[in-house]
Design a protein around this motif. Structure first.
Motif, PDB file in Angstrom:
ATOM      1  N   VAL A 154       0.551 -20.525   3.253  1.00 15.24           N
ATOM      2  CA  VAL A 154       1.334 -19.655   2.986  1.00 15.24           C
ATOM      3  C   VAL A 154       0.997 -18.443   2.837  1.00 15.24           C
ATOM      4  CG1 VAL A 154       3.659 -19.446   1.898  1.00 15.24           C
ATOM      5  CG2 VAL A 154       3.219 -21.369   3.377  1.00 15.24           C
ATOM      6  N   GLY A 155      -0.057 -18.757   1.367  1.00 19.43           N
ATOM      7  CA  GLY A 155      -0.737 -17.610   0.840  1.00 19.43           C
ATOM      8  C   GLY A 155      -1.450 -16.894   1.972  1.00 19.43           C
ATOM      9  N   TYR A 156      -2.253 -17.448   2.359  1.00 18.59           N
ATOM     10  CA  TYR A 156      -3.731 -16.886   3.294  1.00 18.59           C
ATOM     11  C   TYR A 156      -3.095 -16.027   4.383  1.00 18.59           C
ATOM     12  CZ  TYR A 156      -7.067 -19.558   0.040  1.00 18.59           C
ATOM     13  OH  TYR A 156      -7.285 -19.869  -1.038  1.00 18.59           O
ATOM     14  N   ALA A 157      -1.964 -16.864   5.157  1.00 19.70           N
ATOM     15  CA  ALA A 157      -1.155 -16.070   6.072  1.00 19.70           C
ATOM     16  C   ALA A 157      -1.710 -14.868   5.679  1.00 19.70           C
ATOM     17  CB  ALA A 157      -0.235 -16.778   6.955  1.00 19.70           C
ATOM     18  N   TRP A 158      -1.286 -13.749   4.469  1.00 21.31           N
ATOM     19  CA  TRP A 158      -1.206 -12.702   4.180  1.00 21.31           C
ATOM     20  C   TRP A 158      -2.724 -11.700   4.620  1.00 21.31           C
ATOM     21  CZ3 TRP A 158       3.036 -10.724   5.017  1.00 21.31           C
ATOM     22  CH2 TRP A 158       4.114 -11.269   5.127  1.00 21.31           C
ATOM     23  N   VAL A 159      -3.684 -12.534   4.816  1.00 20.97           N
ATOM     24  CA  VAL A 159      -4.668 -11.653   4.787  1.00 20.97           C
ATOM     25  C   VAL A 159      -5.007 -10.990   6.795  1.00 20.97           C
ATOM     26  CG1 VAL A 159      -6.651 -13.800   4.422  1.00 20.97           C
ATOM     27  CG2 VAL A 159      -5.695 -13.672   7.049  1.00 20.97           C
ATOM     28  N   ALA A 160      -3.264 -10.860   7.181  1.00 28.88           N
ATOM     29  CA  ALA A 160      -3.054 -10.463   8.554  1.00 28.88           C
ATOM     30  C   ALA A 160      -2.936  -8.729   7.922  1.00 28.88           C
ATOM     31  CB  ALA A 160      -1.324 -10.391   8.341  1.00 28.88           C
ATOM     32  N   LEU A 161      -2.239  -8.596   6.704  1.00 28.66           N
ATOM     33  CA  LEU A 161      -2.249  -7.434   5.586  1.00 28.66           C
ATOM     34  C   LEU A 161      -3.882  -6.467   5.754  1.00 28.66           C
ATOM     35  CD1 LEU A 161       0.256  -7.947   2.440  1.00 28.66           C
ATOM     36  CD2 LEU A 161       0.409  -6.541   4.897  1.00 28.66           C
ATOM     37  N   TYR A 162      -4.865  -7.733   5.776  1.00 31.70           N
ATOM     38  CA  TYR A 162      -5.758  -6.302   5.548  1.00 31.70           C
ATOM     39  C   TYR A 162      -6.430  -6.526   6.586  1.00 31.70           C
ATOM     40  CZ  TYR A 162     -11.588  -5.976   6.396  1.00 31.70           C
ATOM     41  OH  TYR A 162     -12.358  -5.740   6.313  1.00 31.70           O
ATOM     42  N   PHE A 163      -5.916  -6.769   8.012  1.00 30.80           N
ATOM     43  CA  PHE A 163      -6.186  -5.896   9.305  1.00 30.80           C
ATOM     44  C   PHE A 163      -5.298  -5.462   9.589  1.00 30.80           C
ATOM     45  CE2 PHE A 163      -8.586 -10.678   9.755  1.00 30.80           C
ATOM     46  CZ  PHE A 163      -9.525 -10.288  10.436  1.00 30.80           C
ATOM     47  N   LEU A 164      -4.269  -5.423   9.125  1.00 31.59           N
ATOM     48  CA  LEU A 164      -3.630  -4.164   9.415  1.00 31.59           C
ATOM     49  C   LEU A 164      -4.063  -2.894   8.819  1.00 31.59           C
ATOM     50  CD1 LEU A 164      -1.008  -3.328  11.185  1.00 31.59           C
ATOM     51  CD2 LEU A 164       0.502  -3.738   8.571  1.00 31.59           C
ATOM     52  N   ALA A 186      -3.786   1.730   6.900  1.00 30.19           N
ATOM     53  CA  ALA A 186      -4.473   2.110   5.672  1.00 30.19           C
ATOM     54  C   ALA A 186      -5.809   2.051   5.205  1.00 30.19           C
ATOM     55  CB  ALA A 186      -3.191   2.570   4.751  1.00 30.19           C
ATOM     56  N   PRO A 187      -6.809   2.258   5.611  1.00 31.36           N
ATOM     57  CA  PRO A 187      -8.078   1.550   5.470  1.00 31.36           C
ATOM     58  C   PRO A 187      -8.636   1.568   3.917  1.00 31.36           C
ATOM     59  CG  PRO A 187      -8.487   2.941   7.637  1.00 31.36           C
ATOM     60  CD  PRO A 187      -6.617   3.357   6.873  1.00 31.36           C
ATOM     61  N   ARG A 188      -7.808   2.040   2.916  1.00 34.30           N
ATOM     62  CA  ARG A 188      -8.228   2.498   1.047  1.00 34.30           C
ATOM     63  C   ARG A 188      -7.619   0.936   1.024  1.00 34.30           C
ATOM     64  NH1 ARG A 188      -4.926   6.660  -1.600  1.00 34.30           N
ATOM     65  NH2 ARG A 188      -2.650   6.772  -0.618  1.00 34.30           N
ATOM     66  N   TRP A 189      -6.673   0.745   1.675  1.00 29.79           N
ATOM     67  CA  TRP A 189      -6.165  -0.442   0.503  1.00 29.79           C
ATOM     68  C   TRP A 189      -6.659  -1.501   1.429  1.00 29.79           C
ATOM     69  CZ3 TRP A 189      -3.070   0.106  -3.104  1.00 29.79           C
ATOM     70  CH2 TRP A 189      -2.918   1.108  -3.677  1.00 29.79           C
ATOM     71  N   ARG A 190      -6.961  -1.435   2.193  1.00 23.21           N
ATOM     72  CA  ARG A 190      -7.649  -2.933   3.139  1.00 23.21           C
ATOM     73  C   ARG A 190      -7.942  -3.869   2.014  1.00 23.21           C
ATOM     74  NH1 ARG A 190     -12.196   0.576   3.541  1.00 23.21           N
ATOM     75  NH2 ARG A 190     -14.119   0.181   3.054  1.00 23.21           N
ATOM     76  N   TRP A 191      -9.095  -3.334   0.651  1.00 18.46           N
ATOM     77  CA  TRP A 191     -10.141  -4.626   0.232  1.00 18.46           C
ATOM     78  C   TRP A 191      -9.226  -5.051  -0.883  1.00 18.46           C
ATOM     79  CZ3 TRP A 191     -13.718  -6.612   2.452  1.00 18.46           C
ATOM     80  CH2 TRP A 191     -14.625  -5.177   2.156  1.00 18.46           C
ATOM     81  N   ALA A 192      -7.974  -4.347  -1.407  1.00 20.34           N
ATOM     82  CA  ALA A 192      -6.463  -4.494  -2.111  1.00 20.34           C
ATOM     83  C   ALA A 192      -5.986  -5.763  -1.646  1.00 20.34           C
ATOM     84  CB  ALA A 192      -6.029  -3.669  -2.534  1.00 20.34           C
ATOM     85  N   LEU A 234      -5.855 -13.762  -0.569  1.00 25.62           N
ATOM     86  CA  LEU A 234      -6.907 -14.722  -1.337  1.00 25.62           C
ATOM     87  C   LEU A 234      -6.960 -14.943  -2.697  1.00 25.62           C
ATOM     88  CD1 LEU A 234     -10.595 -12.658  -0.179  1.00 25.62           C
ATOM     89  CD2 LEU A 234      -8.982 -14.894   1.177  1.00 25.62           C
ATOM     90  N   ILE A 235      -6.656 -14.419  -3.092  1.00 31.38           N
ATOM     91  CA  ILE A 235      -5.990 -14.977  -4.842  1.00 31.38           C
ATOM     92  C   ILE A 235      -4.602 -15.950  -4.714  1.00 31.38           C
ATOM     93  CG2 ILE A 235      -4.841 -13.998  -6.737  1.00 31.38           C
ATOM     94  CD1 ILE A 235      -7.226 -11.848  -6.566  1.00 31.38           C
ATOM     95  N   LEU A 236      -3.662 -15.009  -3.870  1.00 31.75           N
ATOM     96  CA  LEU A 236      -2.044 -15.843  -3.131  1.00 31.75           C
ATOM     97  C   LEU A 236      -2.636 -17.547  -3.053  1.00 31.75           C
ATOM     98  CD1 LEU A 236       1.227 -15.437  -3.592  1.00 31.75           C
ATOM     99  CD2 LEU A 236       1.004 -14.965  -1.106  1.00 31.75           C
ATOM    100  N   GLY A 237      -3.760 -17.304  -1.450  1.00 30.82           N
ATOM    101  CA  GLY A 237      -4.116 -18.744  -1.303  1.00 30.82           C
ATOM    102  C   GLY A 237      -4.870 -19.587  -2.118  1.00 30.82           C
TER     103      GLY A 237
END
Length: 225
Positions: free
Chosen positions: A154-164, A169-175, A181-184
């Motif tokens: 449920v947490g790791y699924a949000w790695v999708a935000l990285y790809f998006l 918004a490339p400057r937000w990719r690492w955040a 990763l922290i959530l998962g």
């Protein structure tokens, strides 16, 4: 550009994941960590029903994930009439599709894996033998399984935000990657403290979520193999 993208997002993560899984298996990290937690909790899974872990980090977190998913779907539908949302409909579809697909794949595998929960193992006071995903012949798909780690997923699924973020918004990719990763990790550790999962269960969930998000990104934003 394309070869670098797949090297950074497919090859290198695959190598890192395989190395981690191999180390966990050969060094028996799953059992060492679970043994330590079991002893720490007084030779029982004392935190299994703890209000903070069971109610807040497990049940309420699942409720919040469902609410966010419903919000993404509602925002997409409202995009028919609301102009600012209309411009973000592809992003909303991507997030909804990537996150829901990841969690559904994990849930489907879990329902047929037959891998016992940690708290059910004879080693920890239960009745089941220690069986891993590698013991194919001993698995019973008809038995309720605890592999992979659905809650960590449920947490790791949000790695999708990285790809998006790579797209919008490339400057937000690492955040966004760090946040997912922290959530998962938090959700995974909570379940390990309850005696539900081994560490490797959560790493498999991470691999499923990463691969699913990558495939949806490739499909929807036309990155080419």
């Amino acid at each position: 550009m394309q070869s670098r993208f797949y090297r950074n997002h497919l090859l290198y993560p695959a190598i890192a994941w395989l190395a981690a899984i191999a180390a966990i298996r050969w060094l028996h990290v799953d059992l060492v960590l679970a043994d330590w937690l079991f002893e720490l909790e007084g030779r029982s899974w004392a935190l299994r029903d703890h209000w903070l872990i069971q109610n807040l980090l497990h049940r309420r977190a699942q409720d919040l994930a469902r609410l966010v998913g419903a919000g993404l779907l509602a925002a997409f539908l409202l995009g028919v009439w609301v102009k600012p949302l209309r411009r973000r409909r592809r992003a909303l579809v991507y997030l909804f599709a990537a996150t829901i697909t990841s969690t559904l794949i994990i849930a489907a595998i879990k329902s047929i894996s037959g891998v016992p929960c940690v708290w059910n193992l004879a080693r920890y006071g239960g009745n089941d033998p220690y069986i891993t995903i590698w013991n194919w012949s001993q698995l019973d798909p008809s038995r309720s399984g605890c592999f992979p780690g659905a809650h960590a997923g449920v947490g790791y699924a949000w790695v999708a935000l990285y790809f998006l973020s790579l797209q919008v918004a490339p400057r937000w990719r690492w955040a966004t990657l760090a946040g997912a990763l922290i959530l998962g990790l938090v959700f995974g550790v909570a379940q390990q403290l309850r005696g539900a999962h081994f560490l490797s269960h959560d790493l498999w969930s991470l691999a499923i979520c990463w691969t699913t998000s990558l495939l949806w990104y490739v499909s929807m934003y036309r990155a080419r193999f």
